[in-house]
Every structure is written in C-alpha cells, then in structure tokens.
Design a protein around this motif. Structure first.
Motif, PDB file in Angstrom:
ATOM      1  N   LEU A  25       0.863  -1.197   0.074  1.00 44.94           N
ATOM      2  CA  LEU A  25      -0.132   0.190   0.201  1.00 44.94           C
ATOM      3  C   LEU A  25       0.874   1.298  -0.039  1.00 44.94           C
ATOM      4  CD1 LEU A  25      -2.678  -0.995   2.699  1.00 44.94           C
ATOM      5  CD2 LEU A  25      -2.873  -1.094   0.201  1.00 44.94           C
ATOM      6  N   PHE A  26       0.307   2.415  -0.526  1.00 48.08           N
ATOM      7  CA  PHE A  26       1.014   3.656  -0.884  1.00 48.08           C
ATOM      8  C   PHE A  26       0.230   4.642  -1.067  1.00 48.08           C
ATOM      9  CE2 PHE A  26       1.151   2.194  -5.005  1.00 48.08           C
ATOM     10  CZ  PHE A  26       1.119   3.398  -5.751  1.00 48.08           C
ATOM     11  N   SER A  27       0.539   5.951  -0.796  1.00 47.83           N
ATOM     12  CA  SER A  27      -0.081   7.134  -1.070  1.00 47.83           C
ATOM     13  C   SER A  27       0.729   8.072  -1.743  1.00 47.83           C
ATOM     14  CB  SER A  27      -0.772   7.815   0.381  1.00 47.83           C
ATOM     15  OG  SER A  27       0.529   8.275   0.880  1.00 47.83           O
ATOM     16  N   ALA A  28      -0.044   9.112  -2.334  1.00 53.54           N
ATOM     17  CA  ALA A  28       0.937  10.052  -2.922  1.00 53.54           C
ATOM     18  C   ALA A  28       1.584  10.643  -1.921  1.00 53.54           C
ATOM     19  CB  ALA A  28      -0.329  11.232  -3.462  1.00 53.54           C
ATOM     20  N   LYS A  37       8.531  16.291  -5.494  1.00 52.23           N
ATOM     21  CA  LYS A  37       7.385  16.571  -6.431  1.00 52.23           C
ATOM     22  C   LYS A  37       7.744  16.534  -7.923  1.00 52.23           C
ATOM     23  CE  LYS A  37       4.817  19.467  -3.339  1.00 52.23           C
ATOM     24  NZ  LYS A  37       4.201  20.631  -3.009  1.00 52.23           N
ATOM     25  N   PRO A  38       7.212  16.536  -9.074  1.00 52.40           N
ATOM     26  CA  PRO A  38       7.738  16.589 -10.226  1.00 52.40           C
ATOM     27  C   PRO A  38       8.013  18.223 -10.453  1.00 52.40           C
ATOM     28  CG  PRO A  38       5.380  16.384 -10.399  1.00 52.40           C
ATOM     29  CD  PRO A  38       5.853  16.141  -9.143  1.00 52.40           C
ATOM     30  N   LEU A  39       8.890  18.574 -11.577  1.00 47.01           N
ATOM     31  CA  LEU A  39       8.993  19.996 -11.987  1.00 47.01           C
ATOM     32  C   LEU A  39       7.587  20.291 -12.672  1.00 47.01           C
ATOM     33  CD1 LEU A  39      12.628  19.737 -13.283  1.00 47.01           C
ATOM     34  CD2 LEU A  39      11.853  20.688 -11.289  1.00 47.01           C
ATOM     35  N   GLN A  44       0.600  16.582 -12.147  1.00 40.91           N
ATOM     36  CA  GLN A  44       1.242  15.268 -12.632  1.00 40.91           C
ATOM     37  C   GLN A  44       1.299  14.160 -11.802  1.00 40.91           C
ATOM     38  OE1 GLN A  44       4.897  16.587 -14.908  1.00 40.91           O
ATOM     39  NE2 GLN A  44       4.798  18.360 -13.523  1.00 40.91           N
ATOM     40  N   ILE A  45       1.240  14.356 -10.525  1.00 38.37           N
ATOM     41  CA  ILE A  45       1.270  13.118  -9.699  1.00 38.37           C
ATOM     42  C   ILE A  45      -0.251  12.218  -9.691  1.00 38.37           C
ATOM     43  CG2 ILE A  45       1.219  12.461  -7.212  1.00 38.37           C
ATOM     44  CD1 ILE A  45       2.644  15.132  -6.666  1.00 38.37           C
TER      45      ILE A  45
END
Length: 84
Positions: A25-28, A37-39, A44-45
């Motif tokens: 299990l995972f979350s953002a 975080k992405p540029l 985008q996430i």
C-alpha cells in the motif's frame, strides 16, 4: 497525459512503485516523501496514478488516510495497492 509528465520524475516514480511488494500500500504522500514533487504542475502526480490505475499497475483499495503534508491541510487522500 503521460507525455506531459516530467520524465525524470516519472522514472523515479516508476522505480518507487516497483520497489514496493506486490500488494504493498502507498499514497501520494509516501511517493512525494520518497522522491519529491515533479517539476511543473503538481497535477502530474494524479495523472500518473490515473495512468497506472488504467494500466492495471495499481488499484484503489477504497481507503483514505489523512494527508501528512502540511500543504494539504489535513485532507483525505487515497491509498493505493501495487498490483503489478
């Protein structure tokens, strides 16, 4: 649209996902904690999670947790399970 996702971040996110056990299990929040975080735009996430879900790589458990990130002001976020 996967083409619009920061390619270096997308690669790191894929490595993160593959590092989880099948069924893990995972979350953002966990993803952001691990690789940042992405540029560009943070949407985008969610776009990447939607793409993974549609490809059968992750699935929602229908569970939510309270975000630990201060910028989310205690909102609920979805938990995901790695399927492939």
């Amino acid at each position: 649209m996967l083409a619009e996702i920061d390619p270096a971040w997308r690669m790191q996110a894929t490595i993160f996902r593959k590092s989880l056990a099948i069924g893990g299990l995972f979350s953002a929040d966990l993803l952001i904690e691990a690789i940042g975080k992405p540029l560009g735009h943070p949407n985008q996430i969610g776009a990447l999670f939607r793409a993974w879900n549609s490809q059968g790589l992750i699935e929602s458990q229908g569970n939510y947790v309270v975000s630990t990130r201060e910028s989310n002001n205690g909102r609920s976020i979805r938990l995901w399970r790695r399927t492939a």
